[in-house]
Motif scaffolding. Structure first.
Motif, PDB file in Angstrom:
ATOM      1  N   GLU A   2       0.859  -1.393   0.197  1.00  0.00           N
ATOM      2  CA  GLU A   2       0.053  -0.092   0.098  1.00  0.00           C
ATOM      3  C   GLU A   2       1.218   0.929   0.219  1.00  0.00           C
ATOM      4  O   GLU A   2       2.024   1.343   0.983  1.00  0.00           O
ATOM      5  N   GLU A   3       0.265   2.311  -0.536  1.00  0.00           N
ATOM      6  CA  GLU A   3       0.926   3.257  -0.645  1.00  0.00           C
ATOM      7  C   GLU A   3       1.791   4.114   1.049  1.00  0.00           C
ATOM      8  O   GLU A   3       2.482   4.054   0.955  1.00  0.00           O
ATOM      9  N   GLU A   4       0.569   3.848   1.502  1.00  0.00           N
ATOM     10  CA  GLU A   4       1.127   4.258   2.656  1.00  0.00           C
ATOM     11  C   GLU A   4       2.833   3.799   3.855  1.00  0.00           C
ATOM     12  O   GLU A   4       3.071   4.616   4.500  1.00  0.00           O
ATOM     13  N   GLU A   5       2.517   2.565   3.223  1.00  0.00           N
ATOM     14  CA  GLU A   5       4.319   1.847   3.810  1.00  0.00           C
ATOM     15  C   GLU A   5       5.093   1.926   2.979  1.00  0.00           C
ATOM     16  O   GLU A   5       6.656   1.128   3.701  1.00  0.00           O
ATOM     17  N   PHE A   6       5.359   3.070   1.892  1.00  0.00           N
ATOM     18  CA  PHE A   6       6.634   3.525   1.654  1.00  0.00           C
ATOM     19  C   PHE A   6       7.544   4.527   2.388  1.00  0.00           C
ATOM     20  O   PHE A   6       6.082   5.877   2.081  1.00  0.00           O
ATOM     21  N   ALA A   7       8.314   4.254   2.740  1.00  0.00           N
ATOM     22  CA  ALA A   7       9.089   5.145   4.088  1.00  0.00           C
ATOM     23  C   ALA A   7       8.809   6.712   3.217  1.00  0.00           C
ATOM     24  O   ALA A   7       9.936   5.868   1.760  1.00  0.00           O
ATOM     25  N   THR A   8       9.348   7.683   3.582  1.00  0.00           N
ATOM     26  CA  THR A   8       9.999   8.992   2.757  1.00  0.00           C
ATOM     27  C   THR A   8      10.664   9.547   3.700  1.00  0.00           C
ATOM     28  O   THR A   8      10.805  11.018   3.870  1.00  0.00           O
ATOM     29  N   ASN A   9      11.448   8.737   4.293  1.00  0.00           N
ATOM     30  CA  ASN A   9      12.407   8.994   5.108  1.00  0.00           C
ATOM     31  C   ASN A   9      13.557   9.746   4.715  1.00  0.00           C
ATOM     32  O   ASN A   9      13.869   9.217   2.855  1.00  0.00           O
ATOM     33  N   PRO A  10      14.481  10.716   4.329  1.00  0.00           N
ATOM     34  CA  PRO A  10      15.465  11.031   4.388  1.00  0.00           C
ATOM     35  C   PRO A  10      16.653  10.213   3.428  1.00  0.00           C
ATOM     36  O   PRO A  10      16.527   9.526   4.116  1.00  0.00           O
ATOM     37  N   ASP A  11      16.806   9.660   2.192  1.00  0.00           N
ATOM     38  CA  ASP A  11      17.629   9.083   2.115  1.00  0.00           C
ATOM     39  C   ASP A  11      18.790   9.697   1.696  1.00  0.00           C
ATOM     40  O   ASP A  11      19.255  10.483   1.761  1.00  0.00           O
ATOM     41  N   SER A  12      20.067   8.407   2.445  1.00  0.00           N
ATOM     42  CA  SER A  12      21.463   9.169   2.807  1.00  0.00           C
ATOM     43  C   SER A  12      22.187   9.619   1.659  1.00  0.00           C
ATOM     44  O   SER A  12      23.045  10.710   1.762  1.00  0.00           O
ATOM     45  N   THR A  13      22.011   9.676  -0.030  1.00  0.00           N
ATOM     46  CA  THR A  13      22.724  10.219  -1.132  1.00  0.00           C
ATOM     47  C   THR A  13      22.255  11.504  -1.330  1.00  0.00           C
ATOM     48  O   THR A  13      23.117  12.169  -1.297  1.00  0.00           O
ATOM     49  N   ASP A  14      21.379  11.900  -0.648  1.00  0.00           N
ATOM     50  CA  ASP A  14      20.545  13.133  -1.840  1.00  0.00           C
ATOM     51  C   ASP A  14      19.676  13.505  -0.516  1.00  0.00           C
ATOM     52  O   ASP A  14      19.260  14.943  -0.504  1.00  0.00           O
ATOM     53  N   GLN A  15      19.565  13.112   0.792  1.00  0.00           N
ATOM     54  CA  GLN A  15      18.254  14.042   1.398  1.00  0.00           C
ATOM     55  C   GLN A  15      16.969  14.079   0.746  1.00  0.00           C
ATOM     56  O   GLN A  15      16.147  14.746   1.639  1.00  0.00           O
TER      57      GLN A  15
END
Length: 168
Positions: A2-15
């Motif tokens: 489901e859509e809400e399961e994908f975390a939107t935390n800042p990625d370590s490569t580009d935040q």
């Protein structure tokens, strides 16, 4: 997933928001329903192949996640090295029509695209400089598996390479 399961935390490569769904983290399953769909294939096929290719019987799958790329969300990951893994396996779950994984010899060199169909996999160690750019393509999904040298290194959550990991 489901859509809400994908975390939107800042990625370590580009935040930028990551759009990742973690399945396991440092050897602990966090999403058993998803892991059940590929665990036997990883145990029976992927892990033996990774161990043979790198000549190390101690390589274990440590962290796994599904990464989503979609217009209006994340369509790229800048060049980087996977310093959190000794070996990385990327399995294309749903290929985009254009773009995708690319490699570079140096940060200044031209990207070399790696065309992947659904089910294709790329395996590399922590030294490979690579990125992703799907441009304006429809949604693309990839399964990423990070392998470590042994369960202790995996559960410790240390970055690769480090003197502590080399000692294991």
């Amino acid at each position: 997933a489901e859509e809400e399961e994908f975390a939107t935390n800042p990625d370590s490569t580009d935040q930028a928001p990551s759009f990742e769904l973690y399945v396991s983290i440092e050897g602990r399953t966090v999403f058993p329903k998803v892991e059940a769909t590929f665990a036997s294939r990883v145990d029976e096929c992927v892990t033996p192949m990774v161990r043979e290719k790198w000549g190390r019987d101690d390589l274990v799958p440590c962290t796994s996640f599904v990464r989503r790329y979609a217009v209006g969300q994340r369509t790229s990951v800048p060049p980087h090295r996977d310093l959190q893994a000794a070996v990385t396996v990327v399995v294309e779950l749903r290929a985009a029509d254009v773009g995708g994984l690319y490699t570079l010899e140096t940060a200044a060199s031209e990207p070399r695209p790696t065309r992947m169909r659904a089910g294709d996999a790329v395996v590399h160690d922590y030294q490979l400089l690579h990125g992703v750019d799907v441009g304006g393509a429809d949604a693309r999904y990839s399964l990423v598996l990070w392998f470590q040298r042994g369960a202790a290194a995996c559960s410790a959550g240390k970055r690769w390479p480090s003197p502590a990991r080399e000692a294991l």
